[in-house]
Design a protein around this motif. Structure first.
Motif, PDB file in Angstrom:
ATOM      1  N   TYR A 318      15.723  -8.679  -1.547  1.00 56.33           N
ATOM      2  CA  TYR A 318      15.301  -8.174  -0.235  1.00 56.33           C
ATOM      3  C   TYR A 318      14.956  -6.686  -0.286  1.00 56.33           C
ATOM      4  CZ  TYR A 318      17.391 -12.624   0.959  1.00 56.33           C
ATOM      5  OH  TYR A 318      17.701 -13.962   1.006  1.00 56.33           O
ATOM      6  N   ALA A 319      14.458  -6.241  -1.414  1.00 57.37           N
ATOM      7  CA  ALA A 319      13.971  -4.865  -1.510  1.00 57.37           C
ATOM      8  C   ALA A 319      12.826  -4.676  -0.514  1.00 57.37           C
ATOM      9  CB  ALA A 319      13.495  -4.567  -2.928  1.00 57.37           C
ATOM     10  N   PRO A 320      12.770  -3.541   0.178  1.00 56.89           N
ATOM     11  CA  PRO A 320      11.727  -3.363   1.203  1.00 56.89           C
ATOM     12  C   PRO A 320      10.312  -3.580   0.693  1.00 56.89           C
ATOM     13  CG  PRO A 320      13.421  -1.684   1.444  1.00 56.89           C
ATOM     14  CD  PRO A 320      13.755  -2.436   0.189  1.00 56.89           C
ATOM     15  N   TRP A 321      10.005  -3.214  -0.550  1.00 60.12           N
ATOM     16  CA  TRP A 321       8.626  -3.349  -1.022  1.00 60.12           C
ATOM     17  C   TRP A 321       8.191  -4.812  -1.091  1.00 60.12           C
ATOM     18  CZ3 TRP A 321       6.658  -5.766  -5.403  1.00 60.12           C
ATOM     19  CH2 TRP A 321       7.590  -6.197  -6.348  1.00 60.12           C
ATOM     20  N   LEU A 322       9.149  -5.728  -1.280  1.00 57.25           N
ATOM     21  CA  LEU A 322       8.799  -7.142  -1.351  1.00 57.25           C
ATOM     22  C   LEU A 322       8.425  -7.718   0.007  1.00 57.25           C
ATOM     23  CD1 LEU A 322      11.438  -8.482  -3.891  1.00 57.25           C
ATOM     24  CD2 LEU A 322       8.949  -8.557  -4.151  1.00 57.25           C
ATOM     25  N   LEU A 323       8.740  -7.022   1.078  1.00 58.20           N
ATOM     26  CA  LEU A 323       8.357  -7.511   2.402  1.00 58.20           C
ATOM     27  C   LEU A 323       6.843  -7.548   2.560  1.00 58.20           C
ATOM     28  CD1 LEU A 323      11.012  -5.652   4.593  1.00 58.20           C
ATOM     29  CD2 LEU A 323      11.086  -7.993   3.724  1.00 58.20           C
ATOM     30  N   ALA A 324       6.150  -6.662   1.860  1.00 59.91           N
ATOM     31  CA  ALA A 324       4.690  -6.682   1.909  1.00 59.91           C
ATOM     32  C   ALA A 324       4.113  -7.858   1.132  1.00 59.91           C
ATOM     33  CB  ALA A 324       4.131  -5.371   1.352  1.00 59.91           C
ATOM     34  N   GLN A 325       4.944  -8.508   0.293  1.00 61.11           N
ATOM     35  CA  GLN A 325       4.499  -9.642  -0.508  1.00 61.11           C
ATOM     36  C   GLN A 325       4.914 -10.973   0.115  1.00 61.11           C
ATOM     37  OE1 GLN A 325       2.601  -9.116  -3.168  1.00 61.11           O
ATOM     38  NE2 GLN A 325       2.823  -6.893  -3.082  1.00 61.11           N
ATOM     39  N   ALA A 326       5.285 -10.964   1.387  1.00 55.95           N
ATOM     40  CA  ALA A 326       5.773 -12.185   2.019  1.00 55.95           C
ATOM     41  C   ALA A 326       4.722 -13.286   2.055  1.00 55.95           C
ATOM     42  CB  ALA A 326       6.248 -11.884   3.448  1.00 55.95           C
ATOM     43  N   GLY A 327       3.456 -12.928   1.968  1.00 59.18           N
ATOM     44  CA  GLY A 327       2.393 -13.928   1.946  1.00 59.18           C
ATOM     45  C   GLY A 327       2.037 -14.398   0.553  1.00 59.18           C
ATOM     46  N   HIS A 328       2.761 -13.927  -0.479  1.00 59.48           N
ATOM     47  CA  HIS A 328       2.463 -14.288  -1.870  1.00 59.48           C
ATOM     48  C   HIS A 328       3.688 -14.980  -2.472  1.00 59.48           C
ATOM     49  CE1 HIS A 328      -0.354 -10.588  -1.586  1.00 59.48           C
ATOM     50  NE2 HIS A 328      -1.013 -11.698  -1.258  1.00 59.48           N
ATOM     51  N   GLU A 474       6.400  -4.049   7.445  1.00 58.18           N
ATOM     52  CA  GLU A 474       7.306  -5.149   7.795  1.00 58.18           C
ATOM     53  C   GLU A 474       8.775  -4.759   7.708  1.00 58.18           C
ATOM     54  OE1 GLU A 474       3.422  -6.749   6.452  1.00 58.18           O
ATOM     55  OE2 GLU A 474       4.838  -5.282   5.663  1.00 58.18           O
ATOM     56  N   SER A 475       9.086  -3.561   7.220  1.00 57.13           N
ATOM     57  CA  SER A 475      10.480  -3.123   7.120  1.00 57.13           C
ATOM     58  C   SER A 475      11.000  -2.744   8.507  1.00 57.13           C
ATOM     59  CB  SER A 475      10.604  -1.930   6.167  1.00 57.13           C
ATOM     60  OG  SER A 475      11.908  -1.401   6.189  1.00 57.13           O
ATOM     61  N   ARG A 476      12.081  -3.388   8.926  1.00 53.21           N
ATOM     62  CA  ARG A 476      12.637  -3.108  10.243  1.00 53.21           C
ATOM     63  C   ARG A 476      13.217  -1.703  10.323  1.00 53.21           C
ATOM     64  NH1 ARG A 476      14.047  -6.192  14.563  1.00 53.21           N
ATOM     65  NH2 ARG A 476      13.498  -8.087  13.422  1.00 53.21           N
ATOM     66  N   ILE A 477      13.749  -1.194   9.228  1.00 60.73           N
ATOM     67  CA  ILE A 477      14.397   0.120   9.226  1.00 60.73           C
ATOM     68  C   ILE A 477      13.384   1.234   9.040  1.00 60.73           C
ATOM     69  CG2 ILE A 477      16.176   1.532   8.150  1.00 60.73           C
ATOM     70  CD1 ILE A 477      17.225  -0.926   9.606  1.00 60.73           C
ATOM     71  N   TRP A 478      12.499   1.103   8.047  1.00 59.83           N
ATOM     72  CA  TRP A 478      11.619   2.212   7.685  1.00 59.83           C
ATOM     73  C   TRP A 478      10.164   2.004   8.076  1.00 59.83           C
ATOM     74  CZ3 TRP A 478      15.050   5.621   6.695  1.00 59.83           C
ATOM     75  CH2 TRP A 478      16.193   5.326   5.956  1.00 59.83           C
ATOM     76  N   GLY A 479       9.782   0.812   8.537  1.00 63.05           N
ATOM     77  CA  GLY A 479       8.369   0.533   8.790  1.00 63.05           C
ATOM     78  C   GLY A 479       7.714   1.511   9.742  1.00 63.05           C
ATOM     79  N   GLY A 480       8.311   1.743  10.908  1.00 69.35           N
ATOM     80  CA  GLY A 480       7.724   2.666  11.879  1.00 69.35           C
ATOM     81  C   GLY A 480       7.760   4.109  11.417  1.00 69.35           C
ATOM     82  N   LEU A 481       8.809   4.503  10.713  1.00 68.45           N
ATOM     83  CA  LEU A 481       8.935   5.886  10.257  1.00 68.45           C
ATOM     84  C   LEU A 481       7.918   6.242   9.182  1.00 68.45           C
ATOM     85  CD1 LEU A 481      12.839   6.085  10.063  1.00 68.45           C
ATOM     86  CD2 LEU A 481      11.358   7.001  11.861  1.00 68.45           C
ATOM     87  N   HIS A 482       7.460   5.260   8.423  1.00 68.32           N
ATOM     88  CA  HIS A 482       6.559   5.532   7.298  1.00 68.32           C
ATOM     89  C   HIS A 482       5.106   5.192   7.616  1.00 68.32           C
ATOM     90  CE1 HIS A 482      10.002   5.251   4.086  1.00 68.32           C
ATOM     91  NE2 HIS A 482      10.215   6.175   5.018  1.00 68.32           N
ATOM     92  N   GLU A 483       4.786   5.090   8.889  1.00 70.47           N
ATOM     93  CA  GLU A 483       3.417   4.717   9.245  1.00 70.47           C
ATOM     94  C   GLU A 483       2.404   5.753   8.759  1.00 70.47           C
ATOM     95  OE1 GLU A 483       0.839   3.457  13.222  1.00 70.47           O
ATOM     96  OE2 GLU A 483       2.970   3.987  13.386  1.00 70.47           O
ATOM     97  N   GLY A 484       2.729   7.021   8.880  1.00 71.57           N
ATOM     98  CA  GLY A 484       1.813   8.063   8.419  1.00 71.57           C
ATOM     99  C   GLY A 484       1.649   8.056   6.911  1.00 71.57           C
TER     100      GLY A 484
END
Length: 744
Positions: A318-328, A474-484
């Motif tokens: 459940y590493a945050p970077w794998l959340l972007a791979q949820a469709g793979h 897709e990260s619930r904790i960091w997704g909004g904070l890292h938008e920029g």
């Protein structure tokens, strides 16, 4: 005459009569030597007058005779002095055997029968309070039996006081106990815990598993079709596996993408799009569970504790970077990597904490490890190819170290023929699966040379160093904070590579406080840095010393276009470092708890060791969307193939592939990692359909049916042509639901 305990120095009067006989038997059973008279020492017999109120007893015993042996009754056929007298007193004369040595070193324990079956308790009466069997009651008429005819006192004397035998459990009781032991076993609990966590962390995947897909409905639709196709064709016509029903009339079309062939057994269950979506969602959840269990097993085999191994398993899955791979799914299906490594390490008796232990070798685990590795490779080369090269490198390094130690010490490390045979056979199996899987891909490269990647393609997907501290949306904790930060990345779905700040912190702590040896910590750190450099592709000094040599010289590496997925290995190594730190922490807490008197607040300290696991889990929480899959058009259920569905593009064609799972008719449509030129030509020519040119071209390809979807024609040329008459073109037209079906 006195008798006493040997070595105590305390003498007490010698009892006479019945008491003497009872005492003598007890003393003999207890293993204490009895002092004998001079006549006994000379081997003569002595008559004793009867004692008032008692019976005559034999008091002559050979000096030094073994106590247990002296208590053995004589056989009835051996007369004492030739006869036995019965004149109110018994002549108990037993010749002493002075030549028999005493065995004073084998005393009989109190309460246990002596060697020859006499009781060992001092002065224990017979049953119902009667005198011992060796003495008759006072004033009894008739002759007394000689000692030589007395019955032995065996263990049955005490059976009345023994506990009742435990009843033999029934087969149902034994089965219940076996099931209970299985359910509370560590690996059963680990598997169930991984599965429960996967359901929770991927929720709401299983809320509407027949109608929604995680992340999006494009690539998941393609992969749902892949599982359905492999299961269907292996049951119906295995020889046609690589000639799929999509991309008609292309050859080897199943090899246009990673195949997920290892999931074919699941594809044999169910039929149609809804079952395909359900199957995908189930395998999506199970892939997360297997990854957690595999990383947990690897950390445990390396020597981590349970909580440390759990941290490694959760952080890997459940590493945050794998959340972007949820469709793979082919990227998320990585649990076979750590599980195979754990099995191979277990079979070879090796762990990071304890080193090589030959007594723990087991060839069965080696076979299992190679089988799991081959299965992992069958899921696809996207992550399977780096795994194959890692295994090859590990085997090479192990062989070099083996022979180097043999040359240095002159002694070979214990290995064994069975283990060697398991490695050879397992390696051959793994290589065979790899070659069989690679052959269709080489055929695709031969037929479509433009499908091969270039360094320019790799550069487009190579992430900068900032990607290692940037989380996906897709990260619930960091997704909004890292938008920029994501906005600054050229292609953020493949460049947001944050493994977790908690994992970074735990791994950094593991460099200084860990159960791993210092050299192992340094090797793990080197592995983390090297894999990061490779994951950057051409962004790390243009990849001159990292990715480019692999791309140019390793077979098959040119087919990998996304270097960032090598972050999988970085995450695994960070998890092992973190597991070492957490294990050291739990061991220290256990020591502190044991030293406390009273143990409070020991339980609170132990609960504190769960904090790293909780933090890693929270950082893996997601906001992954689950869109509803487009419904299969009614025309797709009845139309005959080969068919073309319009409009056709990369995204819509993946839906068509999913819809084709109803009967698997041949369809021209298809979506993959590259687009065949013939499909490009079909899309270009069919822009004017229905007209004579497009109809003639489709007929030359063998297309018999064209399905035009009304709901998708807005803004396309078919928005005008969909209602045009076709009688002059020699084709028929029929409205079926929300689609128009043309039969050529």
């Amino acid at each position: 005459m006195t008798s006493g305990q040997p070595g105590t120095g305390n003498a007490r009067p010698t009892p006479t009569g019945a008491a003497a006989e009872s005492r003598q038997a007890t003393t003999a059973a207890a293993g204490a030597p009895i002092q004998q008279n001079a006549a006994a020492k000379q081997g003569t017999t002595t008559k004793q007058d009867p004692v008032e109120g008692g019976t005559a007893a034999s008091a002559s015993t050979a000096k030094g005779i073994d106590a247990s042996k002296s208590s053995e009754p004589a056989k009835a056929s051996d007369p004492v002095d030739g006869t036995t007298k019965a004149s109110g007193a018994t002549k108990a004369s037993t010749p002493a055997k002075a030549s028999t040595p005493a065995k004073a070193s084998e005393p009989t324990k109190d309460g246990e029968p002596g060697k020859d079956g006499e009781p060992g308790k001092d002065g224990e009466p017979g049953k119902d309070g009667e005198p011992g069997k060796d003495a008759k009651a006072d004033g009894a008429d008739g002759p007394d039996k000689a000692d030589s005819e007395a019955k032995p006192v065996g263990p049955e004397r005490w059976e009345a006081f023994a506990s009742a035998p435990e009843p033999r459990p029934s087969i149902f009781s034994r089965a219940g106990r076996a099931v209970g032991r299985f359910l509370i076993h560590e690996w059963t609990l680990a598997a169930l815990g991984a599965l429960a966590l996967a359901v929770l962390m991927t929720w709401p995947t299983l809320r509407y598993p027949r109608y929604t897909l995680p992340q999006d409905y494009w690539d998941p639709s393609l992969q749902a079709w892949q599982m359905a196709w492999s299961g269907h064709i292996l049951l119906a016509e295995p020889a046609r596996l690589w000639q799929s029903n999509t991309f008609f009339p292309e050859l080897w079309s199943f090899a246009f993408s990673d195949t997920l062939l290892g999931y074919a057994p699941a594809g044999m269950l169910g039929s149609g799009p809804e079952d395909a979506v359900l199957r995908y969602n189930i395998m999506f959840v199970l892939a997360h569970a297997l990854a957690t269990l595999g990383a947990y097993a690897l950390a445990r085999q390396l020597g981590a504790g349970r909580i440390g191994a759990a941290v490694a398993g959760v952080s890997y899955t459940y590493a945050p970077w794998l959340l972007a791979q949820a469709g793979h799914l082919h990227v998320l299906s990585n649990g076979g990597i750590p599980l195979a490594l754990a099995m191979l390490a277990r079979g070879h008796g090796w762990s990071l904490r304890h080193g090589y232990r030959p007594e723990r070798r087991h060839d069965g685990w080696v076979y299992a490890g190679w089988l799991v590795a081959a299965w992992q490779l069958s899921l696809g080369f996207g992550i399977g190819l780096p795994f194959a090269y890692f295994l090859a490198g590990a085997v090479l390094v192990a062989a070099v170290l083996f022979f180097a130690r043999r040359l240095r010490t002159g002694q070979a490390v214990p290995f064994g023929r069975r283990l060697f045979a398991a490695d050879v056979l397992g390696g051959v199996l793994f290589a065979g699966v790899g070659l069989l899987m690679a052959f269709p891909f080489f055929k695709v490269t031969e037929l479509h040379p433009y499908a091969e990647r270039t360094i320019g393609d790799i550069s487009l997907f190579s992430p900068p160093a900032s990607g290692f501290v940037t989380a996906p949306g897709e990260s619930r904790i960091w997704g909004g904070l890292h938008e920029g930060a994501r906005a600054a990345l050229p292609w953020h779905p493949e460049m947001t590579l944050l493994p977790g700040f908690v994992l970074y912190a735990l791994a950094a702590g593991g460099l200084f406080f860990s159960v791993w040896r210092l050299r192992h910590r340094l090797l793990l750190l080197a592995g983390v840095l090297v894999t990061m450099a490779f994951a950057m592709g051409t962004r790390f000094f243009d990849g001159t010393f990292t990715y480019v040599p692999l791309f140019e010289h390793l077979p098959g590496w040119s087919g990998l276009r996304t270097p960032g997925r090598l972050m999988l290995w970085t995450t695994l190594l960070l998890g092992v470092l973190a597991a070492g730190a957490v294990t050291a922490l739990t061991d220290r807490v256990r020591e502190l708890t044991a030293q406390r008197i009273p143990s409070w607040p020991g339980p609170w300290l132990r609960m504190a060791t769960l904090l790293p696991l909780l933090l890693v889990t929270v950082e893996g929480l997601n906001t992954t969307p689950h869109p509803v899959v487009p419904t299969q058009p009614a025309a797709m259920r009845s139309a005959e193939g080969p068919m073309l569905v319009l409009p056709s593009n990369q995204s819509l064609d993946q839906h068509v592939m999913l819809w084709s799972t109803s009967g698997f008719p041949d369809v021209v449509n298809g979506g993959s990692g590259f687009t065949p030129r013939q499909l490009d030509d079909v899309r270009r020519v069919s822009q004017s359909f229905p007209d004579q040119t497009s109809i003639d071209y489709l007929r030359t390809l063998g297309v018999r049916t064209v399905v035009l979807l009304r709901g998708q024609v807005a803004g396309t040329p078919w928005e005008i042509n969909i209602d045009a008459p076709v009688e002059s073109l020699g084709i028929s037209r029929q409205e079926v639901g929300d689609a128009v079906v043309y039969r050529l």
